[in-house]
Design an enzyme around this catalytic site. Structure first.
Site, PDB file in Angstrom:
ATOM      1  N   GLY A  12       0.771  -1.478   0.033  1.00 33.99           N
ATOM      2  CA  GLY A  12      -0.063   0.060  -0.067  1.00 33.99           C
ATOM      3  C   GLY A  12       0.912   1.388  -0.161  1.00 33.99           C
ATOM      4  O   GLY A  12       2.082   1.165   0.065  1.00 33.99           O
ATOM      5  N   GLN A  89      -8.651  -3.286   4.587  1.00 32.58           N
ATOM      6  CA  GLN A  89      -9.769  -2.570   3.678  1.00 32.58           C
ATOM      7  C   GLN A  89      -9.714  -1.105   3.877  1.00 32.58           C
ATOM      8  O   GLN A  89     -10.474  -0.898   4.821  1.00 32.58           O
ATOM      9  CB  GLN A  89     -10.886  -3.318   3.509  1.00 32.58           C
ATOM     10  CG  GLN A  89     -11.719  -3.129   2.039  1.00 32.58           C
ATOM     11  CD  GLN A  89     -12.341  -1.812   2.177  1.00 32.58           C
ATOM     12  OE1 GLN A  89     -11.717  -0.786   1.544  1.00 32.58           O
ATOM     13  NE2 GLN A  89     -13.164  -1.013   2.964  1.00 32.58           N
ATOM     14  N   SER A 135      -6.786   5.604  12.822  1.00 28.70           N
ATOM     15  CA  SER A 135      -7.190   6.606  11.887  1.00 28.70           C
ATOM     16  C   SER A 135      -8.175   7.610  12.419  1.00 28.70           C
ATOM     17  O   SER A 135      -8.677   7.430  13.402  1.00 28.70           O
ATOM     18  CB  SER A 135      -8.084   6.034  10.811  1.00 28.70           C
ATOM     19  OG  SER A 135      -8.805   6.627  10.117  1.00 28.70           O
ATOM     20  N   GLU A 137     -10.541   8.823  11.382  1.00 28.20           N
ATOM     21  CA  GLU A 137     -12.096   8.481  10.960  1.00 28.20           C
ATOM     22  C   GLU A 137     -12.416   7.862  12.178  1.00 28.20           C
ATOM     23  O   GLU A 137     -13.707   7.863  12.426  1.00 28.20           O
ATOM     24  CB  GLU A 137     -12.115   7.314   9.855  1.00 28.20           C
ATOM     25  CG  GLU A 137     -11.856   7.659   8.412  1.00 28.20           C
ATOM     26  CD  GLU A 137     -13.051   8.390   8.067  1.00 28.20           C
ATOM     27  OE1 GLU A 137     -14.253   8.016   8.184  1.00 28.20           O
ATOM     28  OE2 GLU A 137     -13.058   9.583   7.585  1.00 28.20           O
ATOM     29  N   TYR A 158     -15.814   0.958   8.262  1.00 27.98           N
ATOM     30  CA  TYR A 158     -14.316   1.157   8.371  1.00 27.98           C
ATOM     31  C   TYR A 158     -14.098   1.570   9.638  1.00 27.98           C
ATOM     32  O   TYR A 158     -12.965   1.148  10.398  1.00 27.98           O
ATOM     33  CB  TYR A 158     -13.727   1.972   7.210  1.00 27.98           C
ATOM     34  CG  TYR A 158     -12.491   2.159   7.200  1.00 27.98           C
ATOM     35  CD1 TYR A 158     -11.459   1.319   7.076  1.00 27.98           C
ATOM     36  CD2 TYR A 158     -11.885   3.616   7.641  1.00 27.98           C
ATOM     37  CE1 TYR A 158     -10.173   1.925   7.111  1.00 27.98           C
ATOM     38  CE2 TYR A 158     -11.000   3.972   7.925  1.00 27.98           C
ATOM     39  CZ  TYR A 158      -9.853   3.423   7.481  1.00 27.98           C
ATOM     40  OH  TYR A 158      -8.456   3.770   7.823  1.00 27.98           O
TER      41      TYR A 158
HETATM   42  P1  NAP Z   1      -3.963   1.317   1.313  1.00 33.69           P
HETATM   43  O1  NAP Z   1      -2.975   2.103   0.257  1.00 33.69           O
HETATM   44  O2  NAP Z   1      -4.940   1.252   1.098  1.00 33.69           O
HETATM   45  O3  NAP Z   1      -2.885  -0.156   1.503  1.00 33.69           O
HETATM   46  C1  NAP Z   1      -3.668  -1.045   2.352  1.00 33.69           C
HETATM   47  C2  NAP Z   1      -2.495  -2.149   2.330  1.00 33.69           C
HETATM   48  O4  NAP Z   1      -3.429  -3.268   3.020  1.00 33.69           O
HETATM   49  C3  NAP Z   1      -2.384  -3.012   1.089  1.00 33.69           C
HETATM   50  O5  NAP Z   1      -1.112  -3.470   0.826  1.00 33.69           O
HETATM   51  C4  NAP Z   1      -3.436  -3.741   0.778  1.00 33.69           C
HETATM   52  O6  NAP Z   1      -2.921  -4.950  -0.058  1.00 33.69           O
HETATM   53  C5  NAP Z   1      -3.370  -4.356   2.229  1.00 33.69           C
HETATM   54  N1  NAP Z   1      -4.304  -5.356   2.482  1.00 33.69           N
HETATM   55  C6  NAP Z   1      -5.771  -5.219   2.213  1.00 33.69           C
HETATM   56  N2  NAP Z   1      -6.518  -6.133   2.691  1.00 33.69           N
HETATM   57  C7  NAP Z   1      -5.642  -7.205   3.057  1.00 33.69           C
HETATM   58  C8  NAP Z   1      -5.802  -8.231   3.816  1.00 33.69           C
HETATM   59  N3  NAP Z   1      -7.007  -8.880   3.950  1.00 33.69           N
HETATM   60  N4  NAP Z   1      -4.496  -8.877   4.096  1.00 33.69           N
HETATM   61  C9  NAP Z   1      -3.337  -8.375   3.918  1.00 33.69           C
HETATM   62  N5  NAP Z   1      -3.293  -7.242   3.491  1.00 33.69           N
HETATM   63  C10 NAP Z   1      -4.342  -6.491   3.188  1.00 33.69           C
HETATM   64  O7  NAP Z   1      -3.577   2.004   2.605  1.00 33.69           O
HETATM   65  P2  NAP Z   1      -2.793   3.357   3.227  1.00 33.69           P
HETATM   66  O8  NAP Z   1      -3.046   4.637   2.705  1.00 33.69           O
HETATM   67  O9  NAP Z   1      -1.153   2.709   2.850  1.00 33.69           O
HETATM   68  O10 NAP Z   1      -3.025   3.098   4.773  1.00 33.69           O
HETATM   69  C11 NAP Z   1      -2.273   2.205   5.544  1.00 33.69           C
HETATM   70  C12 NAP Z   1      -2.887   1.919   6.842  1.00 33.69           C
HETATM   71  O11 NAP Z   1      -3.157   3.067   7.384  1.00 33.69           O
HETATM   72  C13 NAP Z   1      -4.425   1.365   6.724  1.00 33.69           C
HETATM   73  O12 NAP Z   1      -4.458   0.517   7.592  1.00 33.69           O
HETATM   74  C14 NAP Z   1      -5.254   2.371   6.546  1.00 33.69           C
HETATM   75  O13 NAP Z   1      -6.631   2.120   7.058  1.00 33.69           O
HETATM   76  C15 NAP Z   1      -4.487   3.478   7.717  1.00 33.69           C
HETATM   77  N6  NAP Z   1      -4.558   4.795   7.637  1.00 33.69           N
HETATM   78  C16 NAP Z   1      -4.547   5.350   6.372  1.00 33.69           C
HETATM   79  C17 NAP Z   1      -4.611   6.928   6.338  1.00 33.69           C
HETATM   80  C18 NAP Z   1      -4.414   7.257   5.173  1.00 33.69           C
HETATM   81  O14 NAP Z   1      -4.654   8.861   5.055  1.00 33.69           O
HETATM   82  N7  NAP Z   1      -3.672   6.918   4.044  1.00 33.69           N
HETATM   83  C19 NAP Z   1      -4.931   7.480   7.537  1.00 33.69           C
HETATM   84  C20 NAP Z   1      -5.094   6.704   8.879  1.00 33.69           C
HETATM   85  C21 NAP Z   1      -5.037   5.351   8.797  1.00 33.69           C
HETATM   86  P3  NAP Z   1      -3.211  -4.655  -1.762  1.00 33.69           P
HETATM   87  O15 NAP Z   1      -2.158  -3.866  -2.181  1.00 33.69           O
HETATM   88  O16 NAP Z   1      -3.059  -6.151  -2.377  1.00 33.69           O
HETATM   89  O17 NAP Z   1      -4.445  -4.051  -1.930  1.00 33.69           O
HETATM   90  N1  GDD Z   2     -13.218   8.959  -2.425  1.00 27.68           N
HETATM   91  C1  GDD Z   2     -13.766   9.881  -2.770  1.00 27.68           C
HETATM   92  N2  GDD Z   2     -14.383  10.188  -3.962  1.00 27.68           N
HETATM   93  N3  GDD Z   2     -14.008  10.882  -1.669  1.00 27.68           N
HETATM   94  C2  GDD Z   2     -14.805  12.177  -2.002  1.00 27.68           C
HETATM   95  C3  GDD Z   2     -15.357  12.048  -3.448  1.00 27.68           C
HETATM   96  C4  GDD Z   2     -15.007  11.074  -4.382  1.00 27.68           C
HETATM   97  O1  GDD Z   2     -15.582  11.264  -5.422  1.00 27.68           O
HETATM   98  N4  GDD Z   2     -16.053  13.424  -3.520  1.00 27.68           N
HETATM   99  C5  GDD Z   2     -16.045  13.949  -2.245  1.00 27.68           C
HETATM  100  N5  GDD Z   2     -15.135  13.041  -1.465  1.00 27.68           N
HETATM  101  C6  GDD Z   2     -14.957  13.438   0.075  1.00 27.68           C
HETATM  102  C7  GDD Z   2     -15.492  12.263   1.002  1.00 27.68           C
HETATM  103  O2  GDD Z   2     -17.076  12.102   0.953  1.00 27.68           O
HETATM  104  C8  GDD Z   2     -14.796  12.400   2.145  1.00 27.68           C
HETATM  105  O3  GDD Z   2     -15.472  13.367   3.113  1.00 27.68           O
HETATM  106  C9  GDD Z   2     -13.623  13.177   1.630  1.00 27.68           C
HETATM  107  O4  GDD Z   2     -13.691  13.499   0.359  1.00 27.68           O
HETATM  108  C10 GDD Z   2     -12.180  12.423   1.850  1.00 27.68           C
HETATM  109  O5  GDD Z   2     -12.517  10.921   1.241  1.00 27.68           O
HETATM  110  P1  GDD Z   2     -11.337  10.088   0.841  1.00 27.68           P
HETATM  111  O6  GDD Z   2     -10.303  10.327   0.304  1.00 27.68           O
HETATM  112  O7  GDD Z   2     -11.910   8.611   0.246  1.00 27.68           O
HETATM  113  O8  GDD Z   2     -10.557   9.699   2.299  1.00 27.68           O
HETATM  114  P2  GDD Z   2     -11.425   9.421   3.709  1.00 27.68           P
HETATM  115  O9  GDD Z   2     -11.207  10.656   4.485  1.00 27.68           O
HETATM  116  O10 GDD Z   2     -12.907   8.886   3.614  1.00 27.68           O
HETATM  117  O11 GDD Z   2     -10.505   8.478   4.218  1.00 27.68           O
HETATM  118  C11 GDD Z   2      -9.113   8.217   4.327  1.00 27.68           C
HETATM  119  O12 GDD Z   2      -8.546   8.964   5.267  1.00 27.68           O
HETATM  120  C12 GDD Z   2      -8.843   8.286   6.665  1.00 27.68           C
HETATM  121  C13 GDD Z   2      -8.125   8.920   7.686  1.00 27.68           C
HETATM  122  O13 GDD Z   2      -8.947   9.942   8.081  1.00 27.68           O
HETATM  123  C14 GDD Z   2      -8.774   6.867   4.077  1.00 27.68           C
HETATM  124  O14 GDD Z   2      -7.346   6.756   3.684  1.00 27.68           O
HETATM  125  C15 GDD Z   2      -8.779   5.932   5.402  1.00 27.68           C
HETATM  126  O15 GDD Z   2      -8.345   4.668   5.168  1.00 27.68           O
HETATM  127  C16 GDD Z   2      -8.172   6.684   6.360  1.00 27.68           C
HETATM  128  O16 GDD Z   2      -8.328   6.133   7.592  1.00 27.68           O
END
Ligand code: NAP
Ligand code: GDD
Length: 344
Positions: A12, A89, A135, A137, A158
């Site tokens: 990821g 996920q 997160s 979230e 989630y």
């Molecule tokens: P991401 O790009 O969606 O990556 C998710 C990773 O988890 C990918 O490697 C995916 O594999 C793997 N995965 C999904 N289902 C799995 C399963 N059943 N078993 C093993 N691996 C699995 O997410 P990210 O943005 O790097 O975020 C990393 C972590 O931080 C996640 O837990 C996310 O919920 C959390 N988080 C993210 C943010 C953010 O803003 N990015 C903020 C707060 C928390 P594939 O590549 O095969 O899909």
């Molecule tokens: N994805 C998406 N697609 N979001 C949209 C869209 C669209 O077309 N239009 C508006 N949005 C709004 C969503 O409704 C949400 O309020 C905001 O944009 C951010 O959406 P995402 O980029 O999908 O991120 P997220 O904040 O819901 O979740 C991400 O951040 C979390 C941390 O706060 C993910 O990375 C989560 O895994 C992570 O935990």
């Protein structure tokens, strides 16, 4: 002896930046990859090492967070000093469509890994530290700014699953005196961000519109506000959390929030386009329950870990747009066909 780490979710966005960071620090990095019919390792191809290379420091294992036996086997093979549980996920909207799988991978998946670690430590006496990817979230509808003491109010399957994972982690820390820490990370983005998250969806569209490959961008709620930082900065916070003298929970955030509308302004104006000419609202992208306003207070991480994000909002948006303008230009040269933007 150099340290060894095990990363779930290594393929990821965060897994790729964290791997780079740990390899640069001299770690041997083990990563869990789930089986897929197509390659899912694009984000780590540049650091991949062939299994036939002796002394390699990046080792991939097939496993899945929904399969305890595999997790246990990987743990016993990798013998990590640190575990980073990033696998999930991770798409909020998708979690409304696949709630049970989301709970299985995010909540029960964390429990499975914690339980494997608990047994491993009990049987071997080794010291292992565990980072849980929590997160913002989880705060959901709680009033901003949110800090480590703000009560959780999750608004999606989630987020509920992440809250469960958080409390499993706290419970295992307290019950078995294990070094388990939660990072409560606010949104962090990058050119490697998944293309269905709003920031990357926007910057991909900017690149494609500029290259003449896309006409429209369909989005949902433009009023949502997020505290967006750069993923490269946030993996440094993860590492620091596990180097701290004691296990604890920390927020990582910039302390600044912007709306999706402001992101659009910044991204389109960087290439001299007006987003209002291209964006249409499609209710398909609305969520049954929305999170309106996330704004993190990162004071604790600043004081106790010495961590602060280095990249500003403008730098982040421009970095993503520049990268996606280059990518779209390559796409145009290979296959100058328009994409159906509504499919994303
Ligand atoms: P991401 O790009 O969606 O990556 C998710 C990773 O988890 C990918 O490697 C995916 O594999 C793997 N995965 C999904 N289902 C799995 C399963 N059943 N078993 C093993 N691996 C699995 O997410 P990210 O943005 O790097 O975020 C990393 C972590 O931080 C996640 O837990 C996310 O919920 C959390 N988080 C993210 C943010 C953010 O803003 N990015 C903020 C707060 C928390 P594939 O590549 O095969 O899909
Ligand atoms: N994805 C998406 N697609 N979001 C949209 C869209 C669209 O077309 N239009 C508006 N949005 C709004 C969503 O409704 C949400 O309020 C905001 O944009 C951010 O959406 P995402 O980029 O999908 O991120 P997220 O904040 O819901 O979740 C991400 O951040 C979390 C941390 O706060 C993910 O990375 C989560 O895994 C992570 O935990």
């Amino acid at each position: 002896m150099s340290k060894s780490a095990l990363i779930t979710g290594i393929t990821g966005q965060d897994g790729s930046y964290l791997s780079e960071l740990l390899l640069a620090k001299g770690y041997t990095v083990h990563g869990i990859v789930r089986r897929s019919s197509s390659f899912n390792t694009a984000r780590i191809n540049h650091i991949y090492e062939d299994p036939h290379v002796s002394g390699r420091r990046l080792i991939l294992h097939y496993a899945d967070l929904t399969d305890s036996t595999g997790l246990r086997r990987v743990l016993e093979t990798a013998l990590p000093d640190e575990i980073y549980n990033l696998g999930a996920q991770s798409h909020v909207k998708v979690s409304f469509e696949n709630p049970e799988y989301t709970a299985d991978s995010v909540a029960v998946g964390t429990l499975r890994l914690l339980d494997c670690m608990r047994d491993h430590i009990e049987h071997t006496g080794r010291e292992v530290r565990f980072y849980q990817a929590g997160s913002s979230e989880m705060f959901g509808a709680a009033k901003p700014p949110q800090n480590e003491l703000t009560p959780f109010y999750p608004r999606s399957p989630y987020a509920v699953s992440k809250v469960a994972a958080h409390w499993y982690a706290v419970n295992y820390r307290e019950a078995y005196k294990l070094f388990i820490s939660n990072g409560l990370l606010f949104n962090h983005e990058s050119p490697r961000r998944g293309e269905t998250f709003v920031t990357r969806k926007i910057t991909r569209a900017v690149g494609r519109i500029k290259a003449g490959l896309q006409d429209k961008l369909f989005l949902g709620n433009l009023d949502a506000r997020r505290d967006w930082g750069f993923a490269g900065d946030y993996v440094e916070a993860m590492w620091r959390i596990l180097q701290h003298s004691e296990p604890d929970d920390f927020i990582a955030a910039t302390g600044e929030a912007h709306s999706v509308r402001e992101f659009l302004d910044e991204a389109f104006s960087h290439v001299n386009l007006d987003w209002q000419e291209y964006v249409e609202i499609d209710p398909l992208y609305f969520r049954p329950t929305e999170v309106d306003y996330l704004l993190g207070d990162p004071s604790k991480a600043r004081t106790k870990l010495g961590w602060r994000p280095k990249t500003t909002f403008r730098e982040l948006v421009q970095m993503m747009v520049d990268s996606d303008v280059r990518l779209a230009e390559e796409e145009r040269l290979i296959s100058p066909k328009k994409v159906v933007a509504a499919a994303r």
